[in-house]
Write an enzyme that holds these catalytic residues in place. Structure first.
Site, short mmCIF file in Angstrom:
data_model
loop_
_atom_site.label_atom_id
_atom_site.label_comp_id
_atom_site.label_asym_id
_atom_site.label_seq_id
_atom_site.Cartn_x
_atom_site.Cartn_y
_atom_site.Cartn_z
CG ASP A 3 2.72 0.72 26.12
OD1 ASP A 3 2.51 0.87 27.35
OD2 ASP A 3 3.27 -0.29 25.64
CG ASP A 55 10.35 -3.67 31.69
OD1 ASP A 55 9.15 -3.80 32.01
OD2 ASP A 55 10.81 -2.62 31.22
#
Lengths: 255, 204
Positions: free
Chosen positions: A130, A11
């Site tokens: 997600d 990330d």
């Protein structure tokens, strides 16, 4: 035999690797290019960079590190974060990425997946999903967008199938409930999606032990496992993860 | 030595170029200019995407003709991924009836099989044909390379097969026919195994 892939996920925020828990409480985990070279040397099969930089002026940073990574590593890598148009997708591929992942824009404009698949081929179109267990959809798993902040009312299993139909080449499935908890991947979710679609599924979110990764591949049926905290903080190397899987009969690539 | 990496508007050309530079082939460069391609010592046809749209791009840009002339001149030519598939005669992918370059007689077929995930995405074993020049200088161990494909090449003549790989079927994952080399996998994304193949090609 096709090897099960171990894919470190980085990330990236403002040019640095960071890691959160349940999409919050972000901590620093180093320079993206140094990390990429390290994981390549450890035998990572692929790399994923998710740009979580909020402001759009910083978008050029993403192209910059993608370019730098492409100079250093000779394994495939995928870049995601903020891709909204076919042109964004093209730019990512042009900087040296092999694939791009789309999450929010797939929901707001599903036609984008069809167009990117047609223009660049299904093999480079990764749809990131997600889901969170809310009970608001038939399967109970509801797709969330905007980095997990916005529920959509869309059922995660139906969505995975629609994305396959539109030409996605892979599904990157991150359980919001499991992400960053180190308590294990969401196996029922992973299993439900891998049984629903015919394209490869990358299990993501929750790996804390070697057994968790083994479970995602065996019980979950995933073709690849995304790992972050477990490798970022030195708990295990990619090589150690592969040794564990190989001892249990899972085909892996050794370097 | 000049190695032309052919740009016809598709594919990840920069990574192919960087991989050649990594192994010391500094003369590798990306070009869409037919004259520059034809003036080079070697040529590489990369590719991502569908067979029919790739053939359309090759025809529109005139790269089909240049590639055929280059191959006919006897200089080394390397096709990668869809750049391999278009060397064959026809494909099951896309519009029916679209012809390939037909340099390697054969057909491009779709993977089929119960429970088989298509596309094939990931690292798979490469079983080189003994004596294949592509296998020269490989690092120790069982070679694996990175694949991204829903379709595979089935050459008519088994003598053209330089490597095989198993995915539902045993398929041809590399071709060697005279001065023509081709890989279904991506050597530029296959770590040391792939770099060794590019090195062999640059030295041939």
């Amino acid at each position: 035999m096709l090897a099960t892939r171990i894919i470190p996920c980085l990330d990236v925020q403002n040019g640095r690797v960071v890691k959160g828990t349940n999409f919050l409480n972000i901590r620093d985990a180093g320079d993206p290019v140094e990390r990429a070279a390290l994981y390549d040397a450890q035998g990572a099969d692929e790399l994923v960079f998710l740009d979580i930089t909020a402001s759009h002026e910083k978008r050029d940073l993403m192209f910059d590190y993608a370019r730098r990574v492409a100079e250093e590593v000779f394994i495939p890598f995928c870049v995601g974060g903020g891709i909204k148009t076919v042109e964004d997708f093209r730019r990512i591929l042009k900087t040296g990425a092999d694939k791009a992942s789309i999450n929010t824009a797939a929901v707001t404009n599903p036609e984008l997946i069809t167009e990117c698949s047609r223009a660049f081929g299904a093999q480079c179109v990764v749809v990131a999903i997600d889901p969170k267990k809310t009970g608001n959809t038939p399967s109970g798993w509801e797709v969330h967008i905007h980095g997990g902040r916005t529920p959509t009312g869309i059922d995660a299993l139906d969505w995975a199938l629609e994305m396959e139909d539109r030409g996605a080449g892979e599904i990157m499935l991150t359980s919001m409930d499991a992400d960053g908890t180190l308590a294990g991947y969401d196996i029922p979710l992973t299993q439900a999606v891998t049984q629903r679609v015919n394209i490869p599924v990358i299990a993501s979110g929750g790996a804390g032990t070697l057994e968790h990764i083994h479970d995602a591949v065996t019980a979950g049926g995933a073709q690849a496992a995304l790992v972050s905290s477990i490798v970022h903080y030195g708990t295990f190397t990619v090589g150690e993860i592969k040794d564990y899987l190989a001892e249990r009969g899972i085909p892996v690539r050794r370097v | 030595m000049k190695i032309a990496i052919i740009d016809y508007g598709m594919g990840n050309l920069r990574s192919v170029e960087k991989a050649f530079h990594k192994i010391g082939a500094a003369g590798a460069f990306v070009t869409s200019d037919p004259a520059e391609i034809f003036a080079s010592d070697k040529a590489v046809l990369p590719g991502d995407g569908a067979f029919d749209s790739t053939m359309h791009s090759l025809r529109e840009s005139g790269i089909d003709k240049i590639s055929l002339d280059f191959i006919a001149s006897g200089r080394p030519f390397l096709g990668i991924c869809v750049g391999m598939q278009v060397l064959l005669t026809t494909s099951e992918e896309g519009e029916p009836g679209v012809r390939g370059l037909d340099v390697v007689p054969g057909q491009v077929k779709r993977f089929t099989g119960d429970g088989l995930k298509v596309p094939q995405i990931g690292w798979n074993n490469i079983n080189f044909t003994p004596g294949a020049p592509l296998a020269h200088g490989q690092p120790a161990g069982d070679p694996m390379a990175y694949f991204l494909n829903s379709y595979y090449c089935a050459p008519d003549d088994p003598a053209d097969i330089a490597a095989t790989t198993d995915y539902g079927v045993t398929f041809c994952s590399a071709i060697h026919r005279g001065n023509v080399w081709a890989t279904q996998f991506h050597p530029e994304k296959s770590g040391l195994v792939g770099l060794a193949i590019l090195e062999s090609f640059s030295e041939v």
